[in-house]
Design a protein around this motif. Structure first.
Motif, PDB file in Angstrom:
ATOM      1  N   HIS A  64       0.291 -29.816 -15.367  1.00 51.93           N
ATOM      2  CA  HIS A  64       0.063 -29.962 -13.935  1.00 51.93           C
ATOM      3  C   HIS A  64      -0.621 -31.307 -13.681  1.00 51.93           C
ATOM      4  O   HIS A  64      -1.743 -31.540 -14.121  1.00 51.93           O
ATOM      5  CB  HIS A  64      -0.799 -28.806 -13.430  1.00 51.93           C
ATOM      6  N   ILE A  65       0.077 -32.185 -12.968  1.00 52.11           N
ATOM      7  CA  ILE A  65      -0.432 -33.514 -12.651  1.00 52.11           C
ATOM      8  C   ILE A  65      -0.591 -33.625 -11.143  1.00 52.11           C
ATOM      9  O   ILE A  65       0.315 -33.240 -10.385  1.00 52.11           O
ATOM     10  CB  ILE A  65       0.531 -34.617 -13.149  1.00 52.11           C
ATOM     11  N   ARG A  66      -1.732 -34.137 -10.700  1.00 47.77           N
ATOM     12  CA  ARG A  66      -1.979 -34.301  -9.257  1.00 47.77           C
ATOM     13  C   ARG A  66      -2.406 -35.739  -8.991  1.00 47.77           C
ATOM     14  O   ARG A  66      -3.460 -36.185  -9.448  1.00 47.77           O
ATOM     15  CB  ARG A  66      -3.060 -33.339  -8.777  1.00 47.77           C
ATOM     16  N   ILE A  67      -1.573 -36.465  -8.220  1.00 47.06           N
ATOM     17  CA  ILE A  67      -1.824 -37.875  -7.927  1.00 47.06           C
ATOM     18  C   ILE A  67      -2.039 -38.033  -6.414  1.00 47.06           C
ATOM     19  O   ILE A  67      -1.130 -37.737  -5.628  1.00 47.06           O
ATOM     20  CB  ILE A  67      -0.658 -38.761  -8.395  1.00 47.06           C
ATOM     21  N   ALA A 110      -2.129 -35.017  -1.855  1.00 44.43           N
ATOM     22  CA  ALA A 110      -1.864 -35.396  -3.235  1.00 44.43           C
ATOM     23  C   ALA A 110      -0.504 -34.859  -3.653  1.00 44.43           C
ATOM     24  O   ALA A 110      -0.009 -33.864  -3.099  1.00 44.43           O
ATOM     25  CB  ALA A 110      -2.951 -34.856  -4.170  1.00 44.43           C
ATOM     26  N   LEU A 111       0.101 -35.534  -4.605  1.00 41.72           N
ATOM     27  CA  LEU A 111       1.394 -35.135  -5.140  1.00 41.72           C
ATOM     28  C   LEU A 111       1.162 -34.240  -6.344  1.00 41.72           C
ATOM     29  O   LEU A 111       0.643 -34.678  -7.366  1.00 41.72           O
ATOM     30  CB  LEU A 111       2.185 -36.375  -5.567  1.00 41.72           C
ATOM     31  N   ALA A 123       7.046 -28.060  -7.814  1.00 39.98           N
ATOM     32  CA  ALA A 123       5.736 -27.423  -7.713  1.00 39.98           C
ATOM     33  C   ALA A 123       5.179 -27.492  -6.304  1.00 39.98           C
ATOM     34  O   ALA A 123       4.807 -26.479  -5.727  1.00 39.98           O
ATOM     35  CB  ALA A 123       4.759 -28.075  -8.696  1.00 39.98           C
ATOM     36  N   CYS A 124       5.068 -28.691  -5.737  1.00 37.95           N
ATOM     37  CA  CYS A 124       4.553 -28.913  -4.380  1.00 37.95           C
ATOM     38  C   CYS A 124       3.238 -28.158  -4.176  1.00 37.95           C
ATOM     39  O   CYS A 124       2.215 -28.562  -4.695  1.00 37.95           O
ATOM     40  CB  CYS A 124       5.602 -28.539  -3.344  1.00 37.95           C
ATOM     41  N   CYS A 146       2.643 -25.004  -5.184  1.00 43.28           N
ATOM     42  CA  CYS A 146       2.517 -23.857  -6.090  1.00 43.28           C
ATOM     43  C   CYS A 146       2.523 -24.294  -7.549  1.00 43.28           C
ATOM     44  O   CYS A 146       3.206 -23.676  -8.377  1.00 43.28           O
ATOM     45  CB  CYS A 146       3.632 -22.851  -5.833  1.00 43.28           C
ATOM     46  N   PRO A 147       1.768 -25.323  -7.921  1.00 41.76           N
ATOM     47  CA  PRO A 147       1.860 -25.827  -9.298  1.00 41.76           C
ATOM     48  C   PRO A 147       1.424 -24.821 -10.349  1.00 41.76           C
ATOM     49  O   PRO A 147       2.032 -24.746 -11.423  1.00 41.76           O
ATOM     50  CB  PRO A 147       0.957 -27.062  -9.283  1.00 41.76           C
ATOM     51  N   ARG A 148       0.382 -24.029 -10.082  1.00 43.30           N
ATOM     52  CA  ARG A 148      -0.066 -23.076 -11.095  1.00 43.30           C
ATOM     53  C   ARG A 148       0.975 -21.984 -11.326  1.00 43.30           C
ATOM     54  O   ARG A 148       1.168 -21.506 -12.445  1.00 43.30           O
ATOM     55  CB  ARG A 148      -1.420 -22.482 -10.701  1.00 43.30           C
ATOM     56  N   THR A 149       1.638 -21.603 -10.233  1.00 43.88           N
ATOM     57  CA  THR A 149       2.692 -20.594 -10.350  1.00 43.88           C
ATOM     58  C   THR A 149       3.847 -21.129 -11.183  1.00 43.88           C
ATOM     59  O   THR A 149       4.382 -20.433 -12.060  1.00 43.88           O
ATOM     60  CB  THR A 149       3.190 -20.201  -8.946  1.00 43.88           C
ATOM     61  N   THR A 150       4.248 -22.379 -10.911  1.00 49.32           N
ATOM     62  CA  THR A 150       5.338 -22.980 -11.678  1.00 49.32           C
ATOM     63  C   THR A 150       4.953 -23.137 -13.141  1.00 49.32           C
ATOM     64  O   THR A 150       5.752 -22.865 -14.040  1.00 49.32           O
ATOM     65  CB  THR A 150       5.732 -24.336 -11.071  1.00 49.32           C
TER      66      THR A 150
END
Length: 367
Positions: A10-13, A31-32, A53-54, A56-60
């Motif tokens: 999981h990357i958040r930019i 953030a992306l 992901a958008c 829902c990154p943890r779900t993905t």
């Protein structure tokens, strides 16, 4: 060569989109979020994929870890011609969790990584495995986030044109917004209007009539729900404008339903949602068969963007979608930026063409 592991990162930019904002429910998004899928092998090669992901990154990530990784570990890395067979088997194994949405997002990430690996094993860029490049550069259109205020929309459109973009897409739902953009960019510049599924069929037809003089290239997803292909086809027939859709569709099967219904002039497969490169290629073949233009959904920044560049390079025409914003960092440094003529060069390295910057991944990793 065997697959030893599949991991989701999981990357958040953070980004700055100026006057634009994007809201999901009550929360502003600044953030992306991306889920980068890493497939490692006992031969020392690594493949990189991308799962939508958008918000829902943890779900993905969980879907990749719990549903996808066990399907892939210990498998032989497939030859290119065998990837579709493996992916169909995985789809069959996981169908009871749903054929669309999160399950298919996670499958997309694995599929992209397998194609990256296959091209690396062969020592060629991906486009060499899927037909060969017809273009070395792909024209990009500036995909603006929703702004709302006509004056601010005009300013962003002018800024995008000055940066070289040869086409503009709005995420707006009002006619003043559409006409402000048209006035700012002038006649002859392609202008697309993404509505994100807000209207009934009747209201969508009225909207199409109201903004026809602004000459949009198409209206994108004007109708709720997005899978109501019959109503979308009615809007296309009676509204007098071309219609685009597909970012919310998964698999060739659903795209064929859409296209056979006459719902779209432009089909928009998203490689990190539709089922990966394998399904994207099937959708593109169906679109060519049925006379529908491919204009992919691709406002993302991970391996899926590189995959889309490769996929569009084997086609003789068509744009790539690029989010119009400033990012705090880029996995590919400055190598996928839009040039002065509004084009993005297709990477020529093995696989997807570039390796992600691991320092950037580490700096922006979400534990």
């Amino acid at each position: 060569m065997k697959i030893t592991n599949v991991r989701a990162h999981h990357i958040r930019i953070p980004y700055d989109a100026g006057p634009a904002s994007f809201r999901q429910g009550a929360s502003a998004i600044s953030a992306l979020d991306m889920v980068v899928v890493e497939v490692t092998t006992d031969g020392g090669l690594t493949g990189w994929g991308d799962a939508f992901a958008c918000v829902c990154p943890r779900t993905t990530c969980t879907a990749v870890d719990e549903m996808i990784a066990p399907q892939a570990r210990g498998q032989d890395v497939p030859e290119p011609e065998n990837i579709p067979r493996l992916m169909e088997q995985i789809q069959r194994n996981l169908h009871l969790f749903g054929r669309y949405g999160i399950t298919m997002f996670a499958i997309s990430g694995l599929d992209i990584a397998l194609w990256d690996l296959a091209a690396k094993i062969n020592g060629v860029p991906l486009h060499r495995l899927i037909g060969g490049a017809k273009r070395a550069k792909i024209p990009a259109y500036a995909s603006l986030l929703r702004i709302g205020k006509p004056d601010a929309i005009a300013g962003e459109c002018e800024g995008a044109r000055k940066r070289g973009y040869s086409a503009i897409k709005l995420h707006e739902t009002t006619t003043p917004a559409v006409f402000a953009a048209r006035q700012a960019i002038g006649d002859g510049v392609p202008l697309m209007v993404d509505m994100n599924c807000p209207l009934s069929g009747k209201d969508a037809i009225a909207f199409a009539h109201a903004c026809r003089d602004a000459a949009p290239m198409f209206l994108e997803e004007p109708v709720w729900p997005p899978e109501d292909f019959a109503t979308l086809a009615q809007v296309r027939r009676q509204g007098g404008l071309d219609i685009a859709a597909g970012e919310n569709a998964c698999t060739e099967y659903q795209f064929r339903q859409m296209m056979n219904a006459g719902a779209v002039s432009h089909a928009q497969p998203s490689v990190i949602k539709v089922g990966g490169i394998t399904e994207f290629l099937k959708v593109a073949a169906a679109a060519d068969e049925l006379g529908v233009t491919i204009i992919p959904h691709s406002p993302y920044f991970g391996p899926g963007f590189l995959a889309t560049l490769q996929l569009m390079s084997v086609r003789g025409e068509g744009y790539i979608e690029a989010f119009y914003m400033k990012r705090a960092a880029n996995l590919w440094r400055d190598r996928v930026d839009v040039d002065a003529n509004g084009n993005i060069a297709v990477p020529e390295g093995p696989g997807l063409g570039y390796e992600p910057d691991l320092n950037v991944m580490e700096q922006y990793r979400v534990s």
